[in-house]
Design a protein around this motif. Sequence first.
Motif, PDB file in Angstrom:
ATOM      1  N   MET A   1     -12.789  57.151  63.312  1.00 38.71           N
ATOM      2  CA  MET A   1     -12.398  55.756  63.267  1.00 38.71           C
ATOM      3  C   MET A   1     -13.393  54.923  64.083  1.00 38.71           C
ATOM      4  O   MET A   1     -13.763  55.297  65.185  1.00 38.71           O
ATOM      5  CB  MET A   1     -10.983  55.607  63.823  1.00 38.71           C
ATOM      6  N   LYS A   2     -13.774  53.821  63.500  1.00 39.25           N
ATOM      7  CA  LYS A   2     -14.725  52.926  64.159  1.00 39.25           C
ATOM      8  C   LYS A   2     -14.105  52.256  65.377  1.00 39.25           C
ATOM      9  O   LYS A   2     -12.890  52.102  65.477  1.00 39.25           O
ATOM     10  CB  LYS A   2     -15.168  51.825  63.198  1.00 39.25           C
ATOM     11  N   THR A   3     -14.987  51.818  66.258  1.00 41.30           N
ATOM     12  CA  THR A   3     -14.554  51.050  67.421  1.00 41.30           C
ATOM     13  C   THR A   3     -14.904  49.578  67.209  1.00 41.30           C
ATOM     14  O   THR A   3     -15.660  49.222  66.298  1.00 41.30           O
ATOM     15  CB  THR A   3     -15.238  51.557  68.698  1.00 41.30           C
ATOM     16  N   VAL A   4     -14.347  48.746  68.063  1.00 46.10           N
ATOM     17  CA  VAL A   4     -14.570  47.303  67.977  1.00 46.10           C
ATOM     18  C   VAL A   4     -16.059  46.972  68.066  1.00 46.10           C
ATOM     19  O   VAL A   4     -16.568  46.165  67.282  1.00 46.10           O
ATOM     20  CB  VAL A   4     -13.775  46.566  69.085  1.00 46.10           C
ATOM     21  N   ASP A   5     -16.773  47.599  69.007  1.00 48.75           N
ATOM     22  CA  ASP A   5     -18.201  47.279  69.139  1.00 48.75           C
ATOM     23  C   ASP A   5     -19.002  47.687  67.902  1.00 48.75           C
ATOM     24  O   ASP A   5     -19.954  47.007  67.527  1.00 48.75           O
ATOM     25  CB  ASP A   5     -18.810  47.845  70.420  1.00 48.75           C
ATOM     26  N   GLN A   6     -18.601  48.755  67.232  1.00 46.67           N
ATOM     27  CA  GLN A   6     -19.287  49.149  65.996  1.00 46.67           C
ATOM     28  C   GLN A   6     -19.061  48.113  64.901  1.00 46.67           C
ATOM     29  O   GLN A   6     -19.988  47.756  64.177  1.00 46.67           O
ATOM     30  CB  GLN A   6     -18.804  50.521  65.526  1.00 46.67           C
ATOM     31  N   LEU A   7     -17.837  47.622  64.785  1.00 46.77           N
ATOM     32  CA  LEU A   7     -17.553  46.609  63.773  1.00 46.77           C
ATOM     33  C   LEU A   7     -18.278  45.294  64.091  1.00 46.77           C
ATOM     34  O   LEU A   7     -18.830  44.657  63.196  1.00 46.77           O
ATOM     35  CB  LEU A   7     -16.051  46.371  63.641  1.00 46.77           C
ATOM     36  N   LEU A   8     -18.294  44.905  65.354  1.00 49.44           N
ATOM     37  CA  LEU A   8     -19.001  43.678  65.734  1.00 49.44           C
ATOM     38  C   LEU A   8     -20.490  43.777  65.406  1.00 49.44           C
ATOM     39  O   LEU A   8     -21.101  42.792  64.996  1.00 49.44           O
ATOM     40  CB  LEU A   8     -18.820  43.383  67.222  1.00 49.44           C
ATOM     41  N   ALA A   9     -21.061  44.963  65.578  1.00 47.69           N
ATOM     42  CA  ALA A   9     -22.489  45.154  65.290  1.00 47.69           C
ATOM     43  C   ALA A   9     -22.781  44.974  63.803  1.00 47.69           C
ATOM     44  O   ALA A   9     -23.878  44.552  63.431  1.00 47.69           O
ATOM     45  CB  ALA A   9     -22.935  46.536  65.757  1.00 47.69           C
TER      46      ALA A   9
ATOM     47  N   SER B   1      -3.363  27.793  71.780  1.00 43.89           N
ATOM     48  CA  SER B   1      -2.589  28.942  72.254  1.00 43.89           C
ATOM     49  C   SER B   1      -3.299  29.521  73.469  1.00 43.89           C
ATOM     50  O   SER B   1      -4.510  29.733  73.445  1.00 43.89           O
ATOM     51  CB  SER B   1      -2.489  30.004  71.161  1.00 43.89           C
ATOM     52  N   THR B   2      -2.537  29.778  74.522  1.00 45.38           N
ATOM     53  CA  THR B   2      -3.149  30.273  75.757  1.00 45.38           C
ATOM     54  C   THR B   2      -2.737  31.699  76.100  1.00 45.38           C
ATOM     55  O   THR B   2      -3.376  32.340  76.917  1.00 45.38           O
ATOM     56  CB  THR B   2      -2.804  29.351  76.943  1.00 45.38           C
ATOM     57  N   LYS B   3      -1.675  32.183  75.500  1.00 43.09           N
ATOM     58  CA  LYS B   3      -1.247  33.565  75.748  1.00 43.09           C
ATOM     59  C   LYS B   3      -1.953  34.446  74.730  1.00 43.09           C
ATOM     60  O   LYS B   3      -1.414  34.749  73.667  1.00 43.09           O
ATOM     61  CB  LYS B   3       0.264  33.681  75.646  1.00 43.09           C
ATOM     62  N   LEU B   4      -3.165  34.852  75.075  1.00 41.23           N
ATOM     63  CA  LEU B   4      -4.016  35.573  74.131  1.00 41.23           C
ATOM     64  C   LEU B   4      -3.886  37.073  74.283  1.00 41.23           C
ATOM     65  O   LEU B   4      -3.734  37.595  75.386  1.00 41.23           O
ATOM     66  CB  LEU B   4      -5.472  35.172  74.336  1.00 41.23           C
ATOM     67  N   ILE B   5      -3.979  37.730  73.163  1.00 38.60           N
ATOM     68  CA  ILE B   5      -4.067  39.183  73.130  1.00 38.60           C
ATOM     69  C   ILE B   5      -5.516  39.491  72.809  1.00 38.60           C
ATOM     70  O   ILE B   5      -6.052  39.032  71.794  1.00 38.60           O
ATOM     71  CB  ILE B   5      -3.112  39.765  72.075  1.00 38.60           C
ATOM     72  N   THR B   6      -6.161  40.226  73.684  1.00 36.20           N
ATOM     73  CA  THR B   6      -7.582  40.531  73.523  1.00 36.20           C
ATOM     74  C   THR B   6      -7.775  42.038  73.412  1.00 36.20           C
ATOM     75  O   THR B   6      -6.881  42.824  73.745  1.00 36.20           O
ATOM     76  CB  THR B   6      -8.408  39.996  74.713  1.00 36.20           C
ATOM     77  N   VAL B   7      -8.964  42.419  72.962  1.00 35.33           N
ATOM     78  CA  VAL B   7      -9.322  43.827  72.870  1.00 35.33           C
ATOM     79  C   VAL B   7     -10.655  44.052  73.570  1.00 35.33           C
ATOM     80  O   VAL B   7     -11.390  43.104  73.853  1.00 35.33           O
ATOM     81  CB  VAL B   7      -9.378  44.314  71.403  1.00 35.33           C
ATOM     82  N   LYS B   8     -10.945  45.319  73.820  1.00 35.70           N
ATOM     83  CA  LYS B   8     -12.203  45.729  74.450  1.00 35.70           C
ATOM     84  C   LYS B   8     -13.129  46.330  73.396  1.00 35.70           C
ATOM     85  O   LYS B   8     -12.666  46.803  72.353  1.00 35.70           O
ATOM     86  CB  LYS B   8     -11.930  46.768  75.538  1.00 35.70           C
ATOM     87  N   PRO B   9     -14.427  46.365  73.668  1.00 35.30           N
ATOM     88  CA  PRO B   9     -15.370  46.935  72.701  1.00 35.30           C
ATOM     89  C   PRO B   9     -15.097  48.398  72.373  1.00 35.30           C
ATOM     90  O   PRO B   9     -15.417  48.857  71.282  1.00 35.30           O
ATOM     91  CB  PRO B   9     -16.732  46.798  73.393  1.00 35.30           C
ATOM     92  N   THR B  10     -14.474  49.109  73.280  1.00 39.88           N
ATOM     93  CA  THR B  10     -14.218  50.541  73.073  1.00 39.88           C
ATOM     94  C   THR B  10     -12.917  50.824  72.334  1.00 39.88           C
ATOM     95  O   THR B  10     -12.650  51.969  71.969  1.00 39.88           O
ATOM     96  CB  THR B  10     -14.192  51.272  74.431  1.00 39.88           C
ATOM     97  N   ASP B  11     -12.100  49.802  72.094  1.00 40.66           N
ATOM     98  CA  ASP B  11     -10.853  49.996  71.362  1.00 40.66           C
ATOM     99  C   ASP B  11     -11.147  50.380  69.913  1.00 40.66           C
ATOM    100  O   ASP B  11     -12.149  49.966  69.338  1.00 40.66           O
ATOM    101  CB  ASP B  11      -9.996  48.732  71.393  1.00 40.66           C
ATOM    102  N   THR B  12     -10.239  51.145  69.328  1.00 38.88           N
ATOM    103  CA  THR B  12     -10.421  51.553  67.931  1.00 38.88           C
ATOM    104  C   THR B  12      -9.866  50.481  66.996  1.00 38.88           C
ATOM    105  O   THR B  12      -9.019  49.668  67.386  1.00 38.88           O
ATOM    106  CB  THR B  12      -9.693  52.879  67.633  1.00 38.88           C
ATOM    107  N   LEU B  13     -10.324  50.530  65.764  1.00 35.15           N
ATOM    108  CA  LEU B  13      -9.825  49.590  64.777  1.00 35.15           C
ATOM    109  C   LEU B  13      -8.365  49.886  64.436  1.00 35.15           C
ATOM    110  O   LEU B  13      -7.610  48.966  64.118  1.00 35.15           O
ATOM    111  CB  LEU B  13     -10.695  49.605  63.528  1.00 35.15           C
ATOM    112  N   ASP B  14      -7.951  51.135  64.532  1.00 33.35           N
ATOM    113  CA  ASP B  14      -6.528  51.477  64.347  1.00 33.35           C
ATOM    114  C   ASP B  14      -5.672  50.754  65.383  1.00 33.35           C
ATOM    115  O   ASP B  14      -4.622  50.198  65.059  1.00 33.35           O
ATOM    116  CB  ASP B  14      -6.296  52.987  64.476  1.00 33.35           C
ATOM    117  N   PHE B  15      -6.130  50.764  66.620  1.00 38.84           N
ATOM    118  CA  PHE B  15      -5.418  50.073  67.692  1.00 38.84           C
ATOM    119  C   PHE B  15      -5.334  48.575  67.399  1.00 38.84           C
ATOM    120  O   PHE B  15      -4.281  47.956  67.566  1.00 38.84           O
ATOM    121  CB  PHE B  15      -6.120  50.325  69.029  1.00 38.84           C
ATOM    122  N   CYS B  16      -6.439  48.005  66.926  1.00 36.74           N
ATOM    123  CA  CYS B  16      -6.478  46.577  66.597  1.00 36.74           C
ATOM    124  C   CYS B  16      -5.515  46.250  65.453  1.00 36.74           C
ATOM    125  O   CYS B  16      -4.801  45.238  65.502  1.00 36.74           O
ATOM    126  CB  CYS B  16      -7.896  46.144  66.231  1.00 36.74           C
TER     127      CYS B  16
END
Length: 142
Positions: free
Chosen positions: A1-9, A77-92
């Motif tokens: 499974m890809k990670t966030v940083d891979q998808l951003l790239a 909206s100020t209550k943001l849900i964010t992710v890290k570059p190492t998170d998986t796309l499944d998690f997202c």
Amino acid sequence: MKTVDQLLAEKNYRLETIPPNMHVFDALKLMLEKDIGSLLVIEFSKLAGIFTERDYARKLVLQGKSSQNTLVRDVMSTKLITVKPTDTLDFCMKLVTEKRIRHLPVLDNDRLIGMLSIGDLVKAALSEQAATIAQLEAYINS
């Protein structure tokens, strides 16, 4: 499974940000010009919020406010849900589904480095499924 940083790239985009003191009308014009549904709001070099089409519809139009007289800070909206570059796309995918959100800002040590939309995640999932199907078909046919 890809990670966030891979998808951003793989994404070819420019991250659009605005200040919180911008008028909603000007933010909407920028969204139209860029053909996007949200803008990240930056204040003092930090992510302060997100302004989306939903914010406009629910917090401005339905309350009878004027987009030319209202600042983004008043409806973002100020209550943001964010992710890290190492998170998986499944998690997202799990996050956007459970939290019923459409955008995930990506932070690396509190520094904004990108944003994923639900569309980005679905596209990546479909691509991964197609690759798996192709591998299985090749295996079966060999």
